[in-house]
Motif scaffolding. Structure first.
Motif: not given
Length: 430
Positions: A267-289
């Motif tokens: 649950l820690a892994v799931l919640m910990g990644l959720s803190l950064v996954t949206v920001a990282e996915a947004a970066r991936v979308l901007r740079r390499a959709p």
């Protein structure tokens, strides 16, 4: 023959990958501290007060989860989507308004909890009154965490939560001397308030509650949908907990919480990644959709496999060791390991698709998915409880979570096709 621009791009890729790994690592480290703190609180209450009191504490805990969902939906989720990786001046302005909104939510809802709790009275009422007192500090600390991750400075979130964990130690000792659920709720919130104050010093930003109305207005296209979506998640957990308590008994709520504690690392892994996954996915979308789908799939599948492996390891834990950790809660909680692990695996798989939808700002699609998943969660949890008690509730939730994950992925596939068509249309339009 390569051009100078191609060589520069190729040279930048390893640096970008290292930066991504670094941000994800800080997210996991931060959530590890957070989860260890939550685990310590849960274990302390379970061992100190027994199964029924642990059930009362768990009711306050899931209620906090609902309020946290409100705060994140209107305050910090729009911040993560629209102000990740932006210039520092823009981030600071947004962080001040976002944290002020979170603080305002804590103050308003906290006042309601305090009044209702004192009116109800008894052990449950006093626990809710205590929750009302500490809600502003709890929500402000959470807002700082999201603000730091949006800025790409996860190390500050880690330091903040580490301080909160250290402050929790003497607070729990003091609560143990008093020996009540109310004391433990106040101890938990007091430690979070210390960390919230430190976040103010770390950022050098003063929260602006007066700017909450403007923040809500400017981001209402995302905020209100994320509000409903988040409350759907936490509200479903609250309805299940209240319903389980009514159908089976308050102690059953403690059993479910005990099973969640056993799955704490993932649950820690799931919640910990959720803190950064949206920001990282947004970066991936901007740079390499074109890489967004693969990023989301790797993220979700990795969590699902990890949760299943952890669940398999828990089945090998001897009863004497489990009883040493959870006390009298262990016996009943251990029966839920298999369905709970399947539920976490399903949720982990869905997290990957959810991150992609949020990066695409497909709030309408993500809202549909979450409402469906929440309805299945409540229906499966309470239907299972009516048929087969606590164990039946756990299996119902596992089935609901896997079904919800499938819908998340179907909507991500559709949203990616829409994004591709829109991009082509923009390119062709002179």
């Amino acid at each position: 023959m390569t051009t100078e621009g191609e060589e520069t791009t190729a040279a930048a890729r390893p640096t970008a990958r290292r930066a991504l790994v670094g941000r994800l690592s800080w997210g996991l480290a931060d959530q590890a501290v957070c989860s260890m703190t939550n685990f310590a609180v849960g274990i302390y209450v379970a061992r100190s007060l027994g199964l029924t009191a642990f059930g009362v504490f768990s009711l306050a805990w899931v209620t906090y989860g609902v309020v946290l969902g409100v705060s994140r939906g209107v305050a910090t989720d729009p911040l993560m989507v629209r102000f990740s990786g932006v210039p520092d001046a823009s981030w600071r302005t947004a962080a001040a308004r976002s944290s002020g909104t979170a603080l305002g939510v804590g103050a308003v809802v906290g006042a309601v909890c305090l009044v209702v709790g004192l009116s109800v009275g008894g052990r449950v009422g006093l626990a809710f009154a205590a929750l009302g007192v500490v809600l502003p500090g709890l929500l402000l600390q959470d807002a700082w965490r999201f603000s730091f991750f949006a800025a790409g400075t996860g190390r500050k979130a880690f330091a903040n939560d580490l301080l909160g964990g250290i402050a929790l130690v003497p607070a729990l000792v003091a609560a143990d001397h008093l020996g009540s659920v109310t004391a433990f709720v106040l101890a938990w919130g007091a430690a979070a308030s210390v960390a919230a104050g430190y976040g103010w010093l770390q950022s050098g930003i003063r929260p602006r509650p007066a700017a909450a109305r403007a923040w809500l207005r400017d981001h209402r296209d995302l905020g209100y949908r994320y509000l409903v979506e988040n409350v759907g998640v936490s509200g479903a957990a609250q309805l299940r907990a209240y319903g389980l308590g009514a159908i089976v008994g308050v102690s059953a709520v403690g059993v479910v919480r005990g099973a969640e504690l056993l799955l704490g690392p993932f649950l820690a892994v799931l919640m910990g990644l959720s803190l950064v996954t949206v920001a990282e996915a947004a970066r991936v979308l901007r740079r390499a959709p074109h890489r967004l789908r693969a990023f989301c799939l790797l993220l979700g599948a990795g969590q699902a496999v990890g949760a299943l492996l952890w669940g398999a390891a828990l089945l090998l834990v001897p009863d004497r060791v489990g009883a040493l950790v959870l006390g009298e809660v262990w016996g009943a909680a251990s029966e839920l390991i298999v369905p709970a692990a399947l539920g976490v695996a399903g949720a982990g798989l869905g997290v990957g698709a959810a991150a992609g939808l949020r990066a695409l700002a497909a709030a309408r699609r993500s809202l549909r998915c979450q409402l469906f998943a929440s309805a299945c969660y409540v229906g499966g949890g309470l239907g299972g409880a009516a048929v087969a008690g606590t164990v039946g509730s756990a299996w119902g939730v596992a089935a609901a979570t896997v079904s919800g994950s499938a819908l998340w992925w179907l909507h991500l596939h559709a949203a990616l096709r829409e994004h591709h068509r829109n991009t082509l249309r923009e390119v062709r339009t002179p």
